[in-house]
Design a protein around this motif. Structure first.
Motif, short mmCIF file in Angstrom:
data_model
loop_
_atom_site.label_atom_id
_atom_site.label_comp_id
_atom_site.label_asym_id
_atom_site.label_seq_id
_atom_site.Cartn_x
_atom_site.Cartn_y
_atom_site.Cartn_z
N UNK A 27 50.22 37.93 43.47
CA UNK A 27 50.09 38.42 42.45
C UNK A 27 50.09 37.22 41.36
N UNK A 28 50.96 36.50 41.51
CA UNK A 28 51.83 35.27 40.98
C UNK A 28 50.69 34.12 40.95
N UNK A 29 50.65 34.13 42.61
CA UNK A 29 50.22 32.62 42.75
C UNK A 29 48.79 32.99 42.43
N UNK A 30 48.02 34.02 42.32
CA UNK A 30 46.44 34.07 41.15
C UNK A 30 46.64 33.59 40.17
N UNK A 31 47.98 34.49 39.51
CA UNK A 31 48.11 33.85 38.11
C UNK A 31 47.88 31.93 38.01
N UNK A 43 36.76 32.66 38.85
CA UNK A 43 37.45 33.49 38.76
C UNK A 43 36.17 34.63 37.82
N UNK A 44 36.16 33.46 36.58
CA UNK A 44 35.20 33.76 36.20
C UNK A 44 33.51 34.36 36.68
N UNK A 45 33.02 33.28 37.85
CA UNK A 45 32.00 33.46 37.90
C UNK A 45 32.34 34.82 39.45
N UNK A 46 33.05 34.80 39.56
CA UNK A 46 33.02 36.00 40.79
C UNK A 46 34.90 37.26 40.45
N UNK A 47 34.74 37.71 39.64
CA UNK A 47 36.45 37.95 39.74
C UNK A 47 36.56 38.60 40.82
N UNK A 48 36.16 39.79 41.34
CA UNK A 48 36.49 40.72 42.81
C UNK A 48 36.55 39.40 43.84
N UNK A 49 35.05 38.78 44.17
CA UNK A 49 35.60 37.54 45.04
C UNK A 49 36.69 36.81 45.06
N UNK A 50 36.77 36.14 43.60
CA UNK A 50 37.67 35.67 43.18
C UNK A 50 39.24 36.42 43.60
N UNK A 51 39.45 37.72 43.57
CA UNK A 51 40.29 37.97 44.07
C UNK A 51 40.62 38.60 44.97
N UNK A 52 39.67 38.59 46.04
CA UNK A 52 39.78 38.70 47.51
C UNK A 52 41.01 37.31 48.20
N UNK A 53 40.62 35.89 47.68
CA UNK A 53 41.66 35.42 48.44
C UNK A 53 43.09 35.67 48.42
N UNK A 54 43.54 36.36 48.12
CA UNK A 54 45.17 36.96 47.01
C UNK A 54 45.55 38.21 47.66
N UNK A 55 46.65 38.39 48.88
CA UNK A 55 46.40 39.47 49.49
C UNK A 55 47.09 40.19 48.40
N UNK A 56 46.66 40.53 47.29
CA UNK A 56 47.42 41.92 46.92
C UNK A 56 47.18 43.30 47.06
N UNK A 57 48.54 44.34 46.15
CA UNK A 57 48.01 45.87 46.71
C UNK A 57 47.00 45.78 45.80
#
Length: 132
Positions: A27-31, A43-57
């Motif tokens: 989570x912190x690495x994403x932030x 992240x603005x263009x594709x929030x879901x896709x960008x979040x896929x890079x980070x194995x958050x819960x």
């Protein structure tokens, strides 16, 4: 999380300790990634896709999408890193504090100018007489 800690009795506070640091690593690495323009654009263009890079819960991911500021801290977010997400949304730190307290910006600002919250009733959750 590890053993129960005395400071967990502080109301409205999620202490960023070693356990929360481990829990919130991705989570912190994403932030922190939002400190770079190319990452903000992605992240603005594709929030879901960008979040896929980070194995958050799933809970962390949902808290990001919902901008559930207090939940982000509860799930291991560091306030200085999660404030990067707020800045992404155009929210400054004072406004973020107002949102997180539920008071709103002006009431929060006024409270802080008057010295902050009173200690009475805010020192320990156990003083409230409620079971957790």
């Amino acid at each position: 999380m590890g053993m129960k800690k005395d400071y967990e009795d502080i109301p409205g506070t999620f202490v960023f300790d070693a356990d929360r640091s481990r829990e919130g690593y991705h989570l912190n690495q994403f932030c922190i990634s939002l400190g770079k323009q190319k990452n903000r654009d992605a992240f603005k263009a594709d929030p879901e896709g960008y979040l896929d890079k980070y194995p958050m819960t799933p809970e962390q991911r949902q808290a990001v999408l919902d901008r559930d500021w207090n939940r982000l801290l509860e799930l291991g977010g560091n306030i200085y890193y999660t404030s990067k997400l707020a800045a992404f949304d155009g929210i400054n730190f004072q406004n973020l504090a107002g949102l997180m307290t539920g008071m709103g910006v002006e009431a929060y600002r006024e409270m802080m100018l008057k010295g902050g919250r009173p200690i009475e009733g805010n020192r320990y959750k156990s003083e409230w007489g409620e079971e957790e």
